[in-house]
Scaffold this motif. Structure first.
Motif, PDB file in Angstrom:
ATOM      1  N   HIS A   1       0.849  -1.233   0.084  1.00 38.31           N
ATOM      2  CA  HIS A   1      -0.093   0.073  -0.002  1.00 38.31           C
ATOM      3  C   HIS A   1       0.867   1.253  -0.026  1.00 38.31           C
ATOM      4  O   HIS A   1       0.498   2.265  -0.531  1.00 38.31           O
ATOM      5  CB  HIS A   1      -0.941   0.104   1.072  1.00 38.31           C
ATOM      6  CG  HIS A   1      -2.143  -1.301   1.101  1.00 38.31           C
ATOM      7  ND1 HIS A   1      -3.337  -0.951   0.424  1.00 38.31           N
ATOM      8  CD2 HIS A   1      -1.882  -2.419   1.467  1.00 38.31           C
ATOM      9  CE1 HIS A   1      -3.686  -2.004   0.441  1.00 38.31           C
ATOM     10  NE2 HIS A   1      -3.071  -3.041   1.065  1.00 38.31           N
ATOM     11  N   GLU A   2       2.043   1.196   0.739  1.00 45.58           N
ATOM     12  CA  GLU A   2       2.971   2.247   0.635  1.00 45.58           C
ATOM     13  C   GLU A   2       3.653   2.406  -0.862  1.00 45.58           C
ATOM     14  O   GLU A   2       3.538   3.607  -1.182  1.00 45.58           O
ATOM     15  CB  GLU A   2       3.946   2.104   1.690  1.00 45.58           C
ATOM     16  CG  GLU A   2       3.765   2.246   3.197  1.00 45.58           C
ATOM     17  CD  GLU A   2       4.900   1.465   4.083  1.00 45.58           C
ATOM     18  OE1 GLU A   2       5.826   1.884   3.636  1.00 45.58           O
ATOM     19  OE2 GLU A   2       4.405   1.007   4.938  1.00 45.58           O
TER      20      GLU A   2
ATOM     21  N   ALA B   1       2.145   1.614  -3.461  1.00 42.99           N
ATOM     22  CA  ALA B   1       1.110   2.344  -4.497  1.00 42.99           C
ATOM     23  C   ALA B   1       1.046   3.363  -4.235  1.00 42.99           C
ATOM     24  O   ALA B   1       0.645   4.150  -5.479  1.00 42.99           O
ATOM     25  CB  ALA B   1      -0.095   1.354  -4.176  1.00 42.99           C
ATOM     26  N   LYS B   2       1.246   4.213  -3.383  1.00 40.63           N
ATOM     27  CA  LYS B   2       1.007   5.662  -3.270  1.00 40.63           C
ATOM     28  C   LYS B   2       2.203   6.318  -3.823  1.00 40.63           C
ATOM     29  O   LYS B   2       2.103   7.571  -4.549  1.00 40.63           O
ATOM     30  CB  LYS B   2       1.124   5.913  -1.487  1.00 40.63           C
ATOM     31  CG  LYS B   2      -0.078   5.687  -0.946  1.00 40.63           C
ATOM     32  CD  LYS B   2      -0.057   6.346   0.566  1.00 40.63           C
ATOM     33  CE  LYS B   2      -1.095   5.471   1.432  1.00 40.63           C
ATOM     34  NZ  LYS B   2      -0.714   5.341   2.612  1.00 40.63           N
ATOM     35  N   ALA B   3       3.364   5.689  -4.120  1.00 43.38           N
ATOM     36  CA  ALA B   3       4.346   6.439  -4.747  1.00 43.38           C
ATOM     37  C   ALA B   3       4.564   5.991  -6.265  1.00 43.38           C
ATOM     38  O   ALA B   3       5.567   6.576  -6.785  1.00 43.38           O
ATOM     39  CB  ALA B   3       5.817   5.831  -3.928  1.00 43.38           C
ATOM     40  N   CYS B   4       3.819   5.545  -6.758  1.00 45.04           N
ATOM     41  CA  CYS B   4       3.903   5.196  -8.438  1.00 45.04           C
ATOM     42  C   CYS B   4       2.589   5.473  -9.361  1.00 45.04           C
ATOM     43  O   CYS B   4       2.524   4.671 -10.033  1.00 45.04           O
ATOM     44  CB  CYS B   4       4.219   3.736  -8.216  1.00 45.04           C
ATOM     45  SG  CYS B   4       3.164   2.356  -7.751  1.00 45.04           S
ATOM     46  N   ASP B   5       1.955   6.364  -9.115  1.00 47.84           N
ATOM     47  CA  ASP B   5       0.859   7.257 -10.000  1.00 47.84           C
ATOM     48  C   ASP B   5      -0.033   5.938 -10.587  1.00 47.84           C
ATOM     49  O   ASP B   5      -0.106   6.087 -11.766  1.00 47.84           O
ATOM     50  CB  ASP B   5       1.812   7.817 -11.123  1.00 47.84           C
ATOM     51  CG  ASP B   5       2.546   8.800 -10.614  1.00 47.84           C
ATOM     52  OD1 ASP B   5       2.319   9.492  -9.661  1.00 47.84           O
ATOM     53  OD2 ASP B   5       3.773   9.013 -11.489  1.00 47.84           O
TER      54      ASP B   5
ATOM     55  N   GLU C   1      -1.443  -1.939  -8.821  1.00 44.98           N
ATOM     56  CA  GLU C   1      -3.001  -2.152  -8.201  1.00 44.98           C
ATOM     57  C   GLU C   1      -2.745  -3.386  -7.271  1.00 44.98           C
ATOM     58  O   GLU C   1      -1.785  -4.265  -7.529  1.00 44.98           O
ATOM     59  CB  GLU C   1      -3.838  -2.657  -9.398  1.00 44.98           C
ATOM     60  CG  GLU C   1      -4.431  -1.519 -10.062  1.00 44.98           C
ATOM     61  CD  GLU C   1      -5.176  -2.454 -11.245  1.00 44.98           C
ATOM     62  OE1 GLU C   1      -6.128  -2.998 -11.120  1.00 44.98           O
ATOM     63  OE2 GLU C   1      -4.869  -2.190 -12.506  1.00 44.98           O
TER      64      GLU C   1
END
Ligand code: NAP
Length: 234
Positions: free
Chosen positions: A47-48, A50-54, A58
């Motif tokens: 989840h961390e 995911a926040k960093a990769c536009d 998924e």
């Protein structure tokens, strides 16, 4: 994380930590779009990431030992196509337990997770992989029958040897398939499973393992390779 996209798509099963999480990170770095799975009960560092990769990562959920969950994942992904499906999920048992003293329940847990379930994932999800795509599974050098001179990790070895055998049968059953089939041996790597004494860092294994897999793309048939692209004897 760079924003450029290679328009390649990876479906990665078992990516909550260790080598799976590192593979998700590595393919994102290479510009791929990644669908990576964790188990529903244990939200992970994915989840961390995911926040960093536009939006290129998924997160999906599946416990591979639950066939209904594998089927449900297949239904959710039915309209998608992937350049690679890679099953990383695996477990081990206490390596002091030999085949002489492992309980039947523990034997079943390791065999079902490491041998039966990755094959079920592949049988169920193979249609989402493009005709020139790759279907890979994380095996282990310990799955080599030929290289087992010293014993140890008997149950785990047996599970990965069984996995290798099932994948060879899959390859034989799909002899005309144009896709690349891979059984990968990452080396002995410092993770929760590999332990702190392992020979390799994740950084020494995973980028090489990904490069090895990318180098095989487009070559039909099954290979059992280590992270440096060397053939592992069956
Ligand atoms: N580390 C090594 O030295 C080494 C060497 C050779 C091969 N391998 C293989 O590499 C793979 C990854 O190992 P690792 O060292 O990264 O191990 P790890 O740190 O113990 O991570 C195992 C991963 O598999 C997932 N998993 C286990 N059972 C699952 C299930 N039933 N359904 C879905 N996911 C499941 C775990 O999810 P949870 O977080 O939910 O438990 C976790 O993401 C395994 O197949 C292992 O056998 C490792």
């Amino acid at each position: 994380m760079p924003a450029h996209s290679s328009n390649k798509n990876l479906l990665l099963i078992g990516a909550s930590r260790g080598l799976g999480l590192a593979l998700a990170e590595e393919y994102l770095k290479r510009g791929w779009n990644v669908v990576a799975t964790e188990r529903a009960a244990s939200p992970s560092r994915l989840h961390e990431l995911a926040k960093a990769c536009d939006g290129r990562l998924e997160i999906e959920t599946v416990d591979i030992v639950q066939p209904d969950q594998v089927t449900a994942l297949r239904t959710r992904l039915a309209s998608r196509k992937f350049d690679m499906l890679f099953v990383n999920a695996g477990v081990t048992n206490d390596d002091r337990e030999t085949i002489a003293d492992v309980s039947t329940d523990e034997f079943i847990r390791v065999m079902v997770t490491n041998a039966l379930s990755p094959m079920r994932v592949i049988e169920t999800l193979q249609d989402v992989v493009l005709p020139d795509g790759t279907i890979g599974i994380m095996s282990s050098g310990q799955g080599s029958v030929a290289n087992n001179q010293n014993g140890h990790h008997e149950v785990y070895r047996g599970s990965k040897a069984a996995l290798n055998m099932f994948m060879r049968s899959f390859a034989a059953r799909h002899a005309d398939d144009t896709r690349t089939l891979l059984l990968m041996a990452p080396g002995w790597v410092r993770t929760d499973m590999g332990g702190s004494q392992a020979r390799l860092s994740i950084e020494e294994s995973i980028p090489n393992l990904a490069s090895t897999m990318e180098a095989q793309a487009g070559k039909a048939g099954l290979q059992y390779l280590d992270y440096l692209g060397r053939q592992v004897p069956w």
